[in-house]
Design a protein around this motif. Structure first.
Motif, PDB file in Angstrom:
ATOM      1  N   LYS A  13       0.854  -1.190   0.000  1.00 48.79           N
ATOM      2  CA  LYS A  13       0.000   0.000   0.000  1.00 48.79           C
ATOM      3  C   LYS A  13       0.893   1.244   0.000  1.00 48.79           C
ATOM      4  N   THR A  14       0.282   2.391  -0.258  1.00 47.97           N
ATOM      5  CA  THR A  14       1.017   3.647  -0.162  1.00 47.97           C
ATOM      6  C   THR A  14       0.508   4.444   1.037  1.00 47.97           C
ATOM      7  N   ARG A  15       1.348   5.375   1.466  1.00 43.70           N
ATOM      8  CA  ARG A  15       0.994   6.203   2.622  1.00 43.70           C
ATOM      9  C   ARG A  15      -0.366   6.856   2.435  1.00 43.70           C
ATOM     10  N   GLY A  16      -1.147   6.891   3.511  1.00 44.15           N
ATOM     11  CA  GLY A  16      -2.442   7.523   3.475  1.00 44.15           C
ATOM     12  C   GLY A  16      -3.591   6.593   3.095  1.00 44.15           C
ATOM     13  N   GLN A  17      -3.245   5.456   2.505  1.00 47.10           N
ATOM     14  CA  GLN A  17      -4.287   4.511   2.133  1.00 47.10           C
ATOM     15  C   GLN A  17      -4.816   3.765   3.348  1.00 47.10           C
ATOM     16  N   GLN A  18      -5.853   3.001   3.108  1.00 44.87           N
ATOM     17  CA  GLN A  18      -6.470   2.171   4.135  1.00 44.87           C
ATOM     18  C   GLN A  18      -6.314   0.698   3.746  1.00 44.87           C
ATOM     19  N   VAL A  19      -6.245  -0.175   4.751  1.00 39.57           N
ATOM     20  CA  VAL A  19      -6.075  -1.599   4.471  1.00 39.57           C
ATOM     21  C   VAL A  19      -6.972  -2.418   5.387  1.00 39.57           C
ATOM     22  N   ASN A  77      -8.534  -3.335  10.440  1.00 34.72           N
ATOM     23  CA  ASN A  77      -8.496  -2.201   9.528  1.00 34.72           C
ATOM     24  C   ASN A  77      -7.471  -1.182  10.024  1.00 34.72           C
ATOM     25  N   ASN A  79      -6.276   2.691   9.010  1.00 33.17           N
ATOM     26  CA  ASN A  79      -6.516   3.880   8.195  1.00 33.17           C
ATOM     27  C   ASN A  79      -5.274   4.761   8.139  1.00 33.17           C
ATOM     28  N   VAL A 113       4.255  -0.608   3.345  1.00 30.45           N
ATOM     29  CA  VAL A 113       3.711   0.710   3.045  1.00 30.45           C
ATOM     30  C   VAL A 113       4.810   1.542   2.387  1.00 30.45           C
TER      31      VAL A 113
END
Lengths: 114, 108
Positions: A13-19, A77, A79, A113
């Motif tokens: 994922k990239t910074r700021g995304q949610q998983v 989760n 965020n 990340v």
């Protein structure tokens, strides 16, 4: 006897995304705990779910949240991802029985990340 | 704060020798401890546990000793094999606190 399973196995994922990470407990278990394991470190407790409620929580910010479903499976989760969230995320299941709750771990989800 | 720590980050032993991995904990009220083995790329695997009403517990080739007076526990592995190579964690299973781990290396 199915053990603890987790999905996905790897995630970028990239910074700021949610998983969202998923966990199915060992057959017969009703409690799910989540841990974060940074490289070269021991697992750190995030939180534990029992009867669809958060039962205990470690020292993690509110960006980390979870859920437990009626079938005892669980989601973690995160965020607003930070670079420092890169780690192996482990799920462990146990059975609330008496005063002994032996936890059994899944293989983990490795989150990177960027 | 409460902590669980292992004494040595790495332990190297020769195949066939006995291994001893040590762990200290800070909370005298801790009641239940578990040793886990973690191989590369896998989640921690339960090895053996012990409650505070016991001083010693034995499994297959493994023994855990608990000294409540000095808040110390140890994992002994008899006749160490190459398959024992892994990182070993002690955990306060009540407080859900893990130590930092000891890497056991077994050489022929």
């Amino acid at each position: 006897d199915a053990g603890v399973t987790q999905s996905p196995t790897h995630l970028i994922k990239t910074r700021g995304q949610q998983v969202t990470l998923r966990c199915s407990p060992k057959s017969g278990h009703d409690t799910v705990s989540w841990y974060q394991q940074a490289l070269g470190q021991g697992p750190q407790f995030i939180f534990q779910y029992y009867e669809e409620e958060e039962r205990q929580r470690g020292n993690f910010p509110d960006r980390f949240s979870g859920h437990q479903f009626p079938n005892y499976s669980s989601e973690l989760n995160v965020n607003a991802l930070l670079l420092g969230d890169s780690a192996l995320y482990l799920c462990a299941s146990s059975l609330v029985r008496g005063a002994q709750e032996t936890q059994y771990f899944g293989p983990g989800t490795r989150l990177l990340v960027l | 704060g409460e902590s669980v720590g292992l004494h040595l980050p790495t332990l190297s032993v020769q195949e066939g020798d006995n291994s001893i991995i040590n762990c200290a904990y800070s909370n005298s009220a801790s009641d239940y401890f578990i040793w886990y083995k973690q191989e590369s790329g896998k989640g921690p695997q339960f090895i053996i546990d012990i409650r505070s009403n016991m001083d010693k517990r034995q499994g297959q080739r493994v023994t855990v000793l608990l000294n409540k007076t000095v808040k110390h526990l140890s994992l002994q592995i008899a006749a160490t094999q190459p398959g024992d190579s892994a990182v070993y964690f002690c955990a306060d299973a009540d407080k859900l606190i893990f130590g930092t781990g000891t890497r056991l290396q077994v050489f022929p």
